[in-house]
Scaffold this motif. Sequence first.
Motif, short mmCIF file in Angstrom:
data_model
loop_
_atom_site.label_atom_id
_atom_site.label_comp_id
_atom_site.label_asym_id
_atom_site.label_seq_id
_atom_site.Cartn_x
_atom_site.Cartn_y
_atom_site.Cartn_z
N ILE A 63 7.08 4.94 -7.31
CA ILE A 63 5.99 3.98 -7.53
C ILE A 63 6.46 2.80 -8.39
O ILE A 63 6.19 1.64 -8.06
N LYS A 64 7.19 3.09 -9.47
CA LYS A 64 7.59 2.00 -10.37
C LYS A 64 8.49 0.98 -9.67
O LYS A 64 8.40 -0.22 -9.90
N LYS A 65 9.35 1.49 -8.80
CA LYS A 65 10.26 0.61 -8.06
C LYS A 65 9.46 -0.32 -7.13
O LYS A 65 9.71 -1.52 -7.07
N VAL A 66 8.50 0.26 -6.43
CA VAL A 66 7.67 -0.54 -5.51
C VAL A 66 6.85 -1.56 -6.30
O VAL A 66 6.74 -2.73 -5.90
N VAL A 67 6.30 -1.13 -7.43
CA VAL A 67 5.50 -2.04 -8.26
C VAL A 67 6.34 -3.24 -8.71
O VAL A 67 5.90 -4.40 -8.64
N ASP A 120 -0.91 3.74 -14.81
CA ASP A 120 0.06 3.74 -15.92
C ASP A 120 1.45 3.34 -15.44
O ASP A 120 2.30 2.94 -16.24
N LEU A 121 1.71 3.49 -14.14
CA LEU A 121 3.02 3.14 -13.58
C LEU A 121 3.03 1.69 -13.06
O LEU A 121 4.00 1.26 -12.44
N GLY A 122 1.93 0.97 -13.27
CA GLY A 122 1.90 -0.44 -12.90
C GLY A 122 1.07 -0.77 -11.68
O GLY A 122 0.91 -1.95 -11.34
N VAL A 123 0.55 0.26 -11.01
CA VAL A 123 -0.29 0.04 -9.82
C VAL A 123 -1.57 -0.70 -10.22
O VAL A 123 -2.05 -0.57 -11.36
N ASP A 124 -2.12 -1.50 -9.30
CA ASP A 124 -3.29 -2.31 -9.61
C ASP A 124 -4.61 -1.66 -9.20
O ASP A 124 -5.65 -1.95 -9.80
N ASP A 162 13.27 14.62 -8.21
CA ASP A 162 13.49 13.95 -9.50
C ASP A 162 12.53 12.78 -9.70
O ASP A 162 11.98 12.61 -10.78
N VAL A 163 12.33 12.00 -8.64
CA VAL A 163 11.38 10.88 -8.74
C VAL A 163 9.97 11.44 -8.99
O VAL A 163 9.23 10.93 -9.84
N GLN A 164 9.64 12.51 -8.28
CA GLN A 164 8.32 13.13 -8.45
C GLN A 164 8.07 13.48 -9.91
O GLN A 164 7.01 13.18 -10.47
N PHE A 165 9.06 14.10 -10.55
CA PHE A 165 8.84 14.57 -11.91
C PHE A 165 9.05 13.47 -12.96
O PHE A 165 8.74 13.65 -14.13
N ASP A 166 9.53 12.31 -12.49
CA ASP A 166 9.56 11.14 -13.36
C ASP A 166 8.17 10.49 -13.40
O ASP A 166 7.75 9.96 -14.43
N GLN A 167 7.45 10.54 -12.27
CA GLN A 167 6.18 9.81 -12.20
C GLN A 167 4.95 10.71 -12.18
O GLN A 167 3.82 10.23 -12.28
N ALA A 168 5.15 12.02 -12.05
CA ALA A 168 4.03 12.96 -12.02
C ALA A 168 4.45 14.20 -12.82
O ALA A 168 5.62 14.36 -13.16
N ILE A 169 3.48 15.07 -13.09
CA ILE A 169 3.83 16.24 -13.90
C ILE A 169 3.86 17.53 -13.08
O ILE A 169 4.02 18.61 -13.64
N SER A 170 3.70 17.42 -11.76
CA SER A 170 3.69 18.62 -10.93
C SER A 170 4.04 18.23 -9.50
O SER A 170 3.92 17.07 -9.11
N TYR A 208 0.84 -1.20 0.00
CA TYR A 208 0.00 0.00 0.00
C TYR A 208 0.88 1.25 0.00
O TYR A 208 1.68 1.47 0.90
N VAL A 209 0.71 2.07 -1.04
CA VAL A 209 1.56 3.23 -1.27
C VAL A 209 0.76 4.52 -1.15
O VAL A 209 -0.42 4.55 -1.51
N GLU A 210 1.40 5.58 -0.69
CA GLU A 210 0.76 6.90 -0.69
C GLU A 210 1.85 7.92 -1.00
O GLU A 210 2.79 8.06 -0.22
N THR A 211 1.76 8.59 -2.11
CA THR A 211 2.84 9.51 -2.48
C THR A 211 2.31 10.68 -3.30
O THR A 211 1.47 10.45 -4.18
N PRO A 212 2.76 11.92 -3.01
CA PRO A 212 3.59 12.31 -1.88
C PRO A 212 2.84 12.11 -0.56
O PRO A 212 1.62 12.19 -0.53
N ALA A 213 3.61 11.87 0.51
CA ALA A 213 3.00 11.52 1.78
C ALA A 213 2.67 12.77 2.60
O ALA A 213 3.25 13.84 2.41
N ASN A 214 1.77 12.56 3.50
CA ASN A 214 1.26 13.61 4.38
C ASN A 214 1.96 13.52 5.74
O ASN A 214 1.98 12.44 6.31
#
Length: 390
Positions: free
Chosen positions: A158-162, A188-192, A289-297, A144-150
């Motif tokens: 995300i891709k690494k965890v997937v 799109d990053l592999g999450v189910d 860097d990870v953020q902008f690899d997997q998200a656009i903002s 169970y993933v939550e990103t960015p975290a609170n």
Amino acid sequence: MSISDYSDDTKVIKTTTRPDPATGALNPPIQLSSTFAQPDLDHFGKYDYTRSGNPTRDVLEESIAELEHGTRGFAFATGMAAISTAFLTLHQGDHVIVTNDVYGGTFRLVTELLPNYGIEYSFVDLDDEAALKAAFKPNTKVVYVETPANPTLKVTDIKKVVKIAHEHDALVFADNTFMTPIFQKPLDLGVDLVLHSGTKFLAGHSDILAGLIVTKTKELGDAVYFIQNAMGATLGVSDCWLLLRGIKTLGIRMKAEAANALAISKWLQEQPIVQRVNYPGLTDFKGHDVQFDQAISGGAVLSFDIGSEDNVRKLVKELKIPVFSVSLGAVETILSYPPKMSHAELSADERHARGISDGLLRLSVGVEDVEDLEADFAQAFAKIAEKQRV
Ligand SMILES: *Cc1c(COP(=O)(O)O)cnc(C)c1O
């Protein structure tokens, strides 16, 4: 061109607006009917009872599925109802791995309810690849993933965890509340399975509570549908309509709020009272860097540390524009104090271990004029500095 070919800014309109062939009405009617008349004993219509399906809810569920690139969407009474439903796909004897930085309500569900049903859990720092790999057991079924975290805005790859989860035959569930599909598409990053508190950005106006699930495969969608109908925590029809209304402006709101959040983050970094700003949009932020690899903002939520609870108390008293409250993701800027709000159930030691220091405030930036917001913070910071001098 079909709806799937459009960009999200078009999709939020085209998936929520469907002219009625009979009347031309643009908006789906609020179909307030618990039951549906059937033609005869041998022919049943598409709808029979609103817990099982409702035309207004269908439009919402199809809209979120389209936006998240999933096969099927589901609407629930709250974010926690959606998250509970997702965990009910597990069985007695199963084990889940949950990110250390999980939403407080999810923490409570996992630690205090799931064990009653024989479901085991482990909390893991998902950044720590070795720790994640070591946490798998033969009965691990979900990560169970939550990103960015609170509220630290810590970013998980995300891709690494997937990749690791799928190697261990476990599914990945992701809470996408902070990003929304406008900024990040976990499927799109592999999450189910993707989860949302629709209460936040999707509704966007601090008015309703709502939760959503989107599944990648039809099989998982069928399992969630069975539980949605069996457990019955569906979203009320009027609130489905309000959530559809919110989604129409999701694209422009997210972009305006994120632009404001970036500007305020940079401005806050220059203020002497501010010791640290957590915002994934800042190039010197650890997860940038990870953020902008997997998200656009970097999104519209940030947190910052002003040194002490005493300073926080003064700031809250002096600020005029942000509302001081729990929750986030609305058109109005919301300031909250995690140690006494979202993370009040953690001990001081547990909070500090997670980077939630006594001077940390979370800011969900709204659509107000950014210079007004900065001027408001400037006058409040000046008053705190003044008091420290006398
Ligand atoms: C608010 C929130 C939830 C819970 O949603 P509710 O609608 O309050 O039940 C879950 N996850 C995150 C990240 C949230 O911010």
